[in-house]
Write a protein that holds these residues in place. Structure first.
Motif, PDB file in Angstrom:
ATOM      1  N   GLN A   1     -69.038 118.891 -63.579  1.00  0.00           N
ATOM      2  CA  GLN A   1     -70.231 118.639 -64.371  1.00  0.00           C
ATOM      3  C   GLN A   1     -69.954 118.796 -65.857  1.00  0.00           C
ATOM      4  N   ARG A   2     -70.189 117.710 -66.609  1.00  0.00           N
ATOM      5  CA  ARG A   2     -70.077 117.799 -68.066  1.00  0.00           C
ATOM      6  C   ARG A   2     -71.378 118.326 -68.661  1.00  0.00           C
ATOM      7  N   SER A   3     -72.501 117.871 -68.113  1.00  0.00           N
ATOM      8  CA  SER A   3     -73.800 118.386 -68.557  1.00  0.00           C
ATOM      9  C   SER A   3     -74.745 118.406 -67.374  1.00  0.00           C
ATOM     10  N   ALA A   4     -75.561 119.442 -67.303  1.00  0.00           N
ATOM     11  CA  ALA A   4     -76.518 119.567 -66.200  1.00  0.00           C
ATOM     12  C   ALA A   4     -77.663 118.578 -66.385  1.00  0.00           C
ATOM     13  N   ALA A   5     -78.276 118.208 -65.281  1.00  0.00           N
ATOM     14  CA  ALA A   5     -79.384 117.255 -65.324  1.00  0.00           C
ATOM     15  C   ALA A   5     -80.715 117.977 -65.213  1.00  0.00           C
ATOM     16  N   TRP A   6     -81.726 117.398 -65.861  1.00  0.00           N
ATOM     17  CA  TRP A   6     -83.097 117.848 -65.631  1.00  0.00           C
ATOM     18  C   TRP A   6     -83.546 117.229 -64.305  1.00  0.00           C
TER      19      TRP A   6
ATOM     20  N   THR B   1     -82.183 110.682 -79.597  1.00  0.00           N
ATOM     21  CA  THR B   1     -81.279 111.006 -80.701  1.00  0.00           C
ATOM     22  C   THR B   1     -80.744 112.429 -80.597  1.00  0.00           C
ATOM     23  N   LEU B   2     -81.264 113.200 -79.640  1.00  0.00           N
ATOM     24  CA  LEU B   2     -80.977 114.630 -79.601  1.00  0.00           C
ATOM     25  C   LEU B   2     -79.793 115.020 -78.721  1.00  0.00           C
ATOM     26  N   CYS B   3     -79.162 114.043 -78.083  1.00  0.00           N
ATOM     27  CA  CYS B   3     -77.983 114.364 -77.279  1.00  0.00           C
ATOM     28  C   CYS B   3     -77.150 113.098 -77.109  1.00  0.00           C
ATOM     29  N   SER B   4     -75.979 113.258 -76.522  1.00  0.00           N
ATOM     30  CA  SER B   4     -75.117 112.122 -76.236  1.00  0.00           C
ATOM     31  C   SER B   4     -75.413 111.627 -74.825  1.00  0.00           C
ATOM     32  N   SER B   5     -75.601 110.322 -74.667  1.00  0.00           N
ATOM     33  CA  SER B   5     -75.881 109.763 -73.354  1.00  0.00           C
ATOM     34  C   SER B   5     -75.491 108.297 -73.336  1.00  0.00           C
ATOM     35  N   TRP B   6     -75.627 107.654 -72.180  1.00  0.00           N
ATOM     36  CA  TRP B   6     -75.285 106.233 -72.082  1.00  0.00           C
ATOM     37  C   TRP B   6     -76.282 105.369 -72.831  1.00  0.00           C
ATOM     38  N   TYR B   7     -77.384 105.954 -73.290  1.00  0.00           N
ATOM     39  CA  TYR B   7     -78.352 105.201 -74.081  1.00  0.00           C
ATOM     40  C   TYR B   7     -77.829 104.902 -75.491  1.00  0.00           C
ATOM     41  N   ARG B   8     -76.815 105.636 -75.930  1.00  0.00           N
ATOM     42  CA  ARG B   8     -76.313 105.491 -77.300  1.00  0.00           C
ATOM     43  C   ARG B   8     -74.879 104.959 -77.276  1.00  0.00           C
ATOM     44  N   ASP B   9     -74.549 104.160 -78.321  1.00  0.00           N
ATOM     45  CA  ASP B   9     -73.174 103.670 -78.399  1.00  0.00           C
ATOM     46  C   ASP B   9     -72.341 104.622 -79.238  1.00  0.00           C
ATOM     47  N   ALA B  10     -71.079 104.266 -79.448  1.00  0.00           N
ATOM     48  CA  ALA B  10     -70.148 105.161 -80.138  1.00  0.00           C
ATOM     49  C   ALA B  10     -70.585 105.467 -81.560  1.00  0.00           C
ATOM     50  N   ALA B  11     -71.333 104.548 -82.182  1.00  0.00           N
ATOM     51  CA  ALA B  11     -71.792 104.756 -83.557  1.00  0.00           C
ATOM     52  C   ALA B  11     -73.109 105.524 -83.632  1.00  0.00           C
ATOM     53  N   GLY B  12     -73.674 105.863 -82.475  1.00  0.00           N
ATOM     54  CA  GLY B  12     -74.931 106.597 -82.457  1.00  0.00           C
ATOM     55  C   GLY B  12     -76.160 105.710 -82.373  1.00  0.00           C
ATOM     56  N   ARG B  13     -75.959 104.394 -82.440  1.00  0.00           N
ATOM     57  CA  ARG B  13     -77.081 103.465 -82.317  1.00  0.00           C
ATOM     58  C   ARG B  13     -77.579 103.440 -80.867  1.00  0.00           C
ATOM     59  N   ILE B  14     -78.863 103.192 -80.688  1.00  0.00           N
ATOM     60  CA  ILE B  14     -79.443 103.108 -79.346  1.00  0.00           C
ATOM     61  C   ILE B  14     -79.744 101.640 -79.049  1.00  0.00           C
TER      62      ILE B  14
ATOM     63  N   GLY C   1     -85.663 114.581 -71.267  1.00  0.00           N
ATOM     64  CA  GLY C   1     -85.941 113.197 -71.634  1.00  0.00           C
ATOM     65  C   GLY C   1     -84.811 112.552 -72.407  1.00  0.00           C
ATOM     66  N   CYS C   2     -83.934 113.374 -72.998  1.00  0.00           N
ATOM     67  CA  CYS C   2     -82.819 112.805 -73.761  1.00  0.00           C
ATOM     68  C   CYS C   2     -81.891 112.019 -72.834  1.00  0.00           C
ATOM     69  N   LYS C   3     -81.729 112.523 -71.620  1.00  0.00           N
ATOM     70  CA  LYS C   3     -81.126 111.766 -70.537  1.00  0.00           C
ATOM     71  C   LYS C   3     -82.205 111.644 -69.465  1.00  0.00           C
ATOM     72  N   ARG C   4     -82.148 110.605 -68.690  1.00  0.00           N
ATOM     73  CA  ARG C   4     -83.218 110.348 -67.735  1.00  0.00           C
ATOM     74  C   ARG C   4     -83.380 111.512 -66.760  1.00  0.00           C
ATOM     75  N   ALA C   5     -84.621 112.004 -66.635  1.00  0.00           N
ATOM     76  CA  ALA C   5     -84.915 113.040 -65.654  1.00  0.00           C
ATOM     77  C   ALA C   5     -84.734 112.466 -64.256  1.00  0.00           C
ATOM     78  N   LEU C   6     -84.271 113.301 -63.329  1.00  0.00           N
ATOM     79  CA  LEU C   6     -83.949 112.850 -61.984  1.00  0.00           C
ATOM     80  C   LEU C   6     -84.838 113.529 -60.950  1.00  0.00           C
ATOM     81  N   PHE C   7     -85.099 112.820 -59.876  1.00  0.00           N
ATOM     82  CA  PHE C   7     -85.950 113.335 -58.803  1.00  0.00           C
ATOM     83  C   PHE C   7     -85.094 113.685 -57.590  1.00  0.00           C
ATOM     84  N   SER C   8     -85.215 114.902 -57.110  1.00  0.00           N
ATOM     85  CA  SER C   8     -84.502 115.277 -55.890  1.00  0.00           C
ATOM     86  C   SER C   8     -85.056 116.588 -55.340  1.00  0.00           C
TER      87      SER C   8
END
Length: 494
Positions: free
Chosen positions: A201-206, A445-458, A286-293
Motif C-alpha cells: 500500500q502506497r496510500s490508504a483508501a477512504w 489539488t490536495l494530494c497526488s492521484s490519477w486525476y492529476r498529470d505530472a505537471a499537476g494539471r487536472i 474525496g481527493c481520491k475516489r472514496a470506495l465502497f466495501s
C-alpha cells in the motif's frame, strides 16, 4: 432518413460507444459503424474479469435511462451482469450488426477537401466517415508501475485488468500491489483461498460502508409492474451523488462527514491498532475516489493477510523487496495499479486540419470544449473525454448528455451537406480556463492521484454536478463553431 445523412464511425463498443449509437438511432440516424478491437461489446466490463469485479455505483443509476433493467441481481452489480446488460441492450436495439469486432483503429486523418475522416485499422483497411466519435474511455489501457526488476519475477504476474485465469491462486503466496478500486474488490475475493496475501500500500483508501441489497423476485416484480418504484430508487441514488459531489469543490463542509463515516467503518471492522493506523488515510477525503466495501477491512484483518506500507524498492525473482531490505516472498504478483488515464486516445494517431497532430496539441495536457470537441479536429467528438470524469456519480449519465449533444451537431451537418464544423479556438480556451479555475478550488489539488498529470494539471475531472454538465450540453450553440465547406479549405461560411 435519406442516404444523404452523415456517416459516422464510432471507435469503441463500451458504454460510451453504445450510448452514441443508441442516441443516433433515437435521433433518426442509422449510417453509423462501430469499430471495436475486442470480440464483444462491453469495454472495461469485458476486459476486467478479476475476482470480485463489480461497479461502485448502484445499477439503477449505472444504466441507460431509456433502457432500465428491472432484474438486476443486486443494487451494486457484478461484472458479468453489467456485461450481459450491455450485450442485451446492443442486441435488442439492433446495434450489434453495426459493430465490426476485432477491428483496432490505429490512426485517423481529416480530409478537408472531402469533408470526411479517413480511419485506418490494424488490418490495413481504410474507412471513411463524415463524423468520427472516439469512445475509447479513460480506463482502457492498464498502467504498469515503474518498479525495477518487474521482468525478473520467476512466478506468474499480471495486471488486474488482464487477469490470468489459468493461474490457480489456491494455497499460493500472493502479492497485490496497489490499493485502488480493483484491489478493494479482488482482495476479499481471493483472501480466503490463498496461503498468504501481502498487500503493498502506497496510500490508504477512504472506505465507506456499501449499502448493497440483493434483489429478490418480489423486487423484480415490483420494479417491472410498478415502474415508479424503480425510478424512485434511481432518483434517490442520483440525488445522494449530486449532494456528495458538491463537497468536492463548492461545499467543503461535506468532506468531514465522509471522513467520519469512513473512520467509524474502519474502527468498527479493524480492532488491531497497528493495522488500523496503517489503513487510515493521510489525505483529504474525496481527493481520491472514496470506495465502497463491507469486506475489504475484514479480509485484511485475517491471519493470512498483511499490509505493507514500506515503499517498494524492486521486484526480485522470488518476490518484492521493500526499502527496508526485506524480501516478501511470493508465488504470484497482481498489479492493481490502475490505468493510463491521462493519455487520452493513445496509442491512436489523430491528425486534423493543416496536419495538426492531436498528440502535439495535447502535449501540455488534454483539453476539449465541454470535454468533446477540439479545435483543428472538425467533425470529431470525444465521449468521456477530458474533464468529464466524475469523483462521485454515474458516468453513464454524462455519456447520455454527450451523446445527445453530438447527435444535435450531426443533425446540423445533415442540414448542410458538404460542410464540416470546427469548434472555435477562443471558445475552447475560455472553457478550459474556466474549468481549470474551478478545479483549482477542488479537493483534487490536495494530494497526488490519477486525476492529476505530472505537471499537476487536472485533465480528467468535471468540477461540478452532473446536473450542471447536462445544462451546459443541453443544446449546442452554433456560435461556438466555425462551419466550413469542403470546397474551401479554411474560409468559414458563418
Amino acid at each position: 432518413m435519406s442516404s444523404a445523412q452523415p456517416s459516422v464511425i464510432i471507435i469503441g463498443a463500451g458504454f460510451g460507444g453504445l450510448a452514441m449509437a443508441l442516441q443516433l438511432q433515437r435521433s433518426g440516424f442509422d449510417r453509423f459503424t462501430i469499430l471495436e478491437k475486442g470480440e464483444s461489446v462491453g469495454g472495461v466490463w469485458r476486459e476486467n474479469t478479476y475476482p470480485g469485479a463489480g461497479c461502485d455505483i448502484p445499477s439503477p443509476l449505472y444504466s441507460f435511462s431509456y433502457e432500465p433493467n428491472p432484474v438486476w441481481p443486486k443494487r451494486f452489480s457484478m461484472q458479468p451482469d453489467i456485461l450481459q446488460y450491455l450485450k442485451d441492450v446492443s442486441g435488442k436495439r439492433g446495434v450489434t450488426p453495426k459493430i465490426r469486432f476485432g477491428t483496432e483503429v490505429t490512426s485517423a486523418e481529416f480530409d478537408a477537401g472531402a469533408a470526411h475522416w479517413r480511419v485506418y485499422t490494424a488490418d490495413g483497411v481504410e474507412h471513411h466517415a463524415d463524423v468520427l466519435v472516439n469512445a475509447v474511455g479513460q480506463l482502457s489501457r492498464p498502467a504498469m508501475p515503474n518498479i525495477p526488476g518487474v521482468e525478473s519475477f520467476a512466478g506468474a504476474s499480471f495486471h488486474s485488468a488482464e487477469w490470468d485465469h489459468s493461474v490457480d491462486l489456491t494455497g499460493k503466496r500472493v502479492a497485490v500491489i496497489g490499493t485502488g478500486a480493483s484491489a478493494i474488490q479482488l482482495v476479499p475475493a481471493i483472501q480466503p483461498d490463498v496461503e498468504q496475501l501481502t498487500l503493498f500500500q502506497r496510500s490508504a483508501a477512504w472506505v465507506v460502508p456499501k449499502p448493497d441489497v440483493e434483489y429478490k423476485p418480489w423486487h423484480h416484480a415490483m420494479f417491472r409492474m410498478v415502474p415508479p418504484t424503480r425510478l424512485f430508487e434511481r432518483f434517490a441514488i442520483w440525488g445522494f451523488c449530486e449532494m456528495m459531489s458538491l463537497g468536492l469543490v463548492d461545499v467543503p463542509a461535506i468532506r468531514p462527514l465522509v471522513a467520519r463515516a469512513a473512520t467509524h467503518h474502519l474502527h468498527k471492522q479493524v480492532t488491531d491498532p497497528a493495522l488500523r493506523e496503517a489503513l487510515t488515510p493521510d489525505y483529504a477525503p474525496g481527493c481520491k475516489r472514496a470506495l465502497f466495501s463491507n469486506d475489504y477491512f475484514p479480509a485484511l484483518a485475517q491471519p493470512n493477510a498483511a499490509v505493507i506500507t514500506e515503499s517498494i524498492a524492486e521486484i526480485t525473482p522470488t518476490g518484492v523487496r521493500t526499502a527496508d531490505g526485506t524480501v516478501h516472498e511470493a508465488d504470484v504478483i497482481v498489479y492493481s495499479t490502475g490505468f493510463k488515464t491521462n493519455e487520452f486516445l493513445a496509442p491512436m494517431t489523430i491528425v486534423g486540419t493543416d496536419g495538426a497532430a492531436l498528440a502535439d496539441e495535447w502535449r501540455g495536457g488534454a483539453r476539449a470544449y465541454l470535454g468533446m470537441t477540439v479545435p483543428k479536429f472538425p467533425n470529431m467528438f470525444v465521449m468521456y473525454g477530458p474533464n468529464t470524469n466524475l469523483g462521485v456519480g454515474s458516468i453513464v449519465y454524462m455519456l447520455e448528455s454527450q451523446a445527445r449533444y453530438i447527435a444535435e451537431l450531426v443533425k446540423e451537418l445533415a442540414e448542410r451537406p458538404g460542410t464540416y464544423i470546427d469548434v472555435k479556438a477562443d471558445v475552447e480556451e475560455r472553457f478550459d480556463a474556466e474549468i481549470q479555475r474551478r478545479l483549482g478550488k477542488s479537493v483534487w489539488t490536495l494530494c497526488s492521484s490519477w486525476y492529476r498529470d505530472a505537471a499537476g494539471r487536472i485533465p480528467n475531472n468535471w468540477p461540478g454536478t452532473v446536473t450542471s454538465y447536462r445544462r451546459r450540453t443541453r443544446k449546442p450553440d452554433l456560435g461556438d463553431f466555425a462551419i466550413h465547406s469542403k470546397h474551401e479549405h479554411r474560409g468559414a461560411l458563418r
